[in-house]
Design a protein around this motif. Structure first.
Motif, short mmCIF file in Angstrom:
data_model
loop_
_atom_site.label_atom_id
_atom_site.label_comp_id
_atom_site.label_asym_id
_atom_site.label_seq_id
_atom_site.Cartn_x
_atom_site.Cartn_y
_atom_site.Cartn_z
N THR A 129 0.81 -1.22 0.00
CA THR A 129 0.00 0.00 0.00
C THR A 129 0.85 1.26 0.00
O THR A 129 0.35 2.34 -0.32
N GLU A 130 2.14 1.14 0.37
CA GLU A 130 2.99 2.33 0.41
C GLU A 130 3.48 2.74 -0.96
O GLU A 130 4.09 3.79 -1.11
N ALA A 131 3.24 1.89 -1.97
CA ALA A 131 3.68 2.23 -3.33
C ALA A 131 2.83 3.38 -3.86
O ALA A 131 1.60 3.33 -3.83
N TYR A 132 3.49 4.42 -4.33
CA TYR A 132 2.78 5.60 -4.80
C TYR A 132 2.25 5.40 -6.20
O TYR A 132 2.83 4.70 -7.01
N SER A 133 1.13 6.02 -6.51
CA SER A 133 0.58 5.98 -7.86
C SER A 133 0.34 7.38 -8.41
O SER A 133 -0.13 7.53 -9.52
N GLY A 134 0.66 8.42 -7.62
CA GLY A 134 0.46 9.79 -8.06
C GLY A 134 1.71 10.62 -7.86
O GLY A 134 2.43 10.45 -6.88
N PHE A 135 1.98 11.51 -8.81
CA PHE A 135 3.15 12.38 -8.69
C PHE A 135 3.07 13.24 -7.43
O PHE A 135 4.06 13.42 -6.72
N SER A 136 1.89 13.78 -7.14
CA SER A 136 1.76 14.67 -5.99
C SER A 136 1.91 13.91 -4.67
O SER A 136 2.45 14.45 -3.70
N GLN A 137 1.44 12.66 -4.63
CA GLN A 137 1.64 11.86 -3.43
C GLN A 137 3.12 11.74 -3.11
O GLN A 137 3.56 11.85 -1.97
N LEU A 138 3.92 11.51 -4.15
CA LEU A 138 5.36 11.37 -3.98
C LEU A 138 5.99 12.68 -3.56
O LEU A 138 6.82 12.73 -2.63
N ARG A 139 5.60 13.77 -4.19
CA ARG A 139 6.20 15.07 -3.87
C ARG A 139 5.88 15.50 -2.44
O ARG A 139 6.73 16.09 -1.76
N ARG A 140 4.67 15.21 -1.99
CA ARG A 140 4.32 15.58 -0.61
C ARG A 140 5.20 14.87 0.41
O ARG A 140 5.51 15.42 1.47
N LEU A 145 7.68 17.71 7.38
CA LEU A 145 6.73 18.49 8.15
C LEU A 145 5.87 17.55 8.98
O LEU A 145 5.81 16.35 8.68
N PRO A 146 5.19 18.04 10.01
CA PRO A 146 4.25 17.18 10.72
C PRO A 146 3.25 16.55 9.76
O PRO A 146 2.75 17.20 8.84
N LYS A 152 -0.55 19.03 6.82
CA LYS A 152 -1.07 18.02 5.89
C LYS A 152 -2.09 18.64 4.95
O LYS A 152 -2.07 18.41 3.74
N ARG A 153 -3.00 19.45 5.51
CA ARG A 153 -4.01 20.11 4.67
C ARG A 153 -3.36 21.07 3.68
O ARG A 153 -3.77 21.19 2.52
N LEU A 154 -2.33 21.78 4.15
CA LEU A 154 -1.63 22.73 3.30
C LEU A 154 -0.98 22.04 2.11
O LEU A 154 -1.11 22.48 0.96
N LEU A 155 -0.28 20.93 2.37
CA LEU A 155 0.40 20.21 1.30
C LEU A 155 -0.59 19.62 0.31
O LEU A 155 -0.37 19.62 -0.90
N HIS A 156 -1.73 19.10 0.81
CA HIS A 156 -2.73 18.54 -0.09
C HIS A 156 -3.38 19.63 -0.95
O HIS A 156 -3.74 19.38 -2.11
N ARG A 157 -3.51 20.82 -0.39
CA ARG A 157 -4.07 21.92 -1.17
C ARG A 157 -3.06 22.42 -2.20
O ARG A 157 -3.42 22.75 -3.33
#
Length: 328
Positions: A129-140, A145-146, A152-157
């Protein structure tokens, strides 16, 4: 002789026994298509060749002459191969059913698909499940950061995930199993040979994805043992601030620079540099509050500073996207 349907390319670096196990699983579970196997050798130890060829005499063994990394070795295999479809397959993988035929049939029947791969599982059947499938998931993940609340909300936005109508469509596929067409590679180009190891699959999938959909078959599986040949490039002490293997993150930073440009790269580098005094100051402050030597137990902080120093060794080359061999 007619060209095979699929060219299976594996890279050897100290993994001949894993390759034999992998090819046994391919032989056992694959039917309904023809395939050739090419092993590209990065290992200076000559003993692996005899082991693999004794077990599978029809395997094509290609010598690189040095540890050329993942991209250069796979590109050599692609150049030497003859199949209309190409499969990059890690040496530390095992097939459990006829997934090669399913992937090949999908590519043959759906021209809008550029590449396809199944889900990874462990030997005991646990899904990765830790394998990423999205570019943004990897970049975050690159930001120290905590992991919850405001940050977390900031990075997802700031770095939202791409949304697709097809639940199987993803940004990228794990490089341990990627099947695509030879024609797609011709249009997108091979793997970027600046990368030594890690992140080359992400960058390659970005270019493959410009040619069509990237599909992750969520109901198809293969075993990925991890990490058959990468122990030389791993850090064994993992903490929140030191969770990046230096080789992996030098490659990750190169990928960010190539795909997202100078600004995104500089933000990450400045982020790491700014964290050095922050994490030292935080630990010294904790020590003072506990009436301890202010400079006690700073090993974790020193290790992080060492990692940042490694990243900075590649700063100018990465900043200007210079050709080279980005090996730590």
């Amino acid at each position: 002789m007619q060209n095979p349907d699929v060219s299976i390319i594996l890279v050897n670096y100290k993994t001949p026994l894993l390759i034999i196990d992998c090819l046994r699983s391919v032989e056992k579970h694959t039917s309904g298509l023809t395939y050739e196997v090419l092993v590209v050798n990065n290992d200076p130890d000559p003993s692996g060749r005899a082991l693999v060829l004794d077990a599978f005499p029809t395997t094509r063994w290609i010598e690189m002459g040095y540890n050329s990394g993942f991209s250069r070795a796979n590109n050599r295999g692609i150049q030497e191969s003859t199949g209309r479809l190409v499969l990059l397959l890690n040496s530390d993988t095992l097939l459990i059913d006829n997934v090669l035929k399913r992937c090949a049939d999908l590519l043959d029947s759906r021209p809008e698909v550029a590449a396809v791969g199944p889900m990874q599982i462990t030997r005991d059947g646990k899904v990765h499940t830790e394998a990423y499938s999205g570019f943004s998931q990897l970049r975050r993940y690159f930001y120290i950061l905590p992991g919850s609340g405001f940050f977390k909300r900031l990075l997802h936005r700031w770095l939202p995930d791409n949304q697709y109508a097809d639940p199987n469509q993803v940004d990228w596929l794990i490089g341990s199993f990627i099947m695509t067409r030879r024609e797609t590679i011709r249009k997108a180009g091979g793997l970027d040979e600046n990368f030594f190891m890690y992140a080359e699959d992400v960058e390659w999938c970005w270019r493959l994805g410009k040619q069509g959909k990237m599909l992750l078959l969520r109901d198809a599986f293969y075993i990925h043992l991890e990490y058959g040949s990468s122990t030389d490039y791993q850090e064994h002490k993992v903490t929140h601030i030191n969770r990046f293997k230096p080789q992996m993150h030098v490659s990750n930073l190169l990928w960010v620079r190539k795909q997202y440009g100078v600004g995104a790269y500089l933000v990450l580098i400045l982020h790491y540099i700014a964290l050095v005094p922050v994490i030292f100051g935080w630990k010294i402050g904790v020590n003072l509050l506990k009436f301890r030597n202010p400079f006690a137990e700073l090993e974790n902080q020193r290790e992080f500073a060492r990692h940042v120093g490694i990243f900075l060794r590649f700063f100018w080359k990465t900043l200007f996207n210079q050709k080279g061999f980005y090996k730590v």
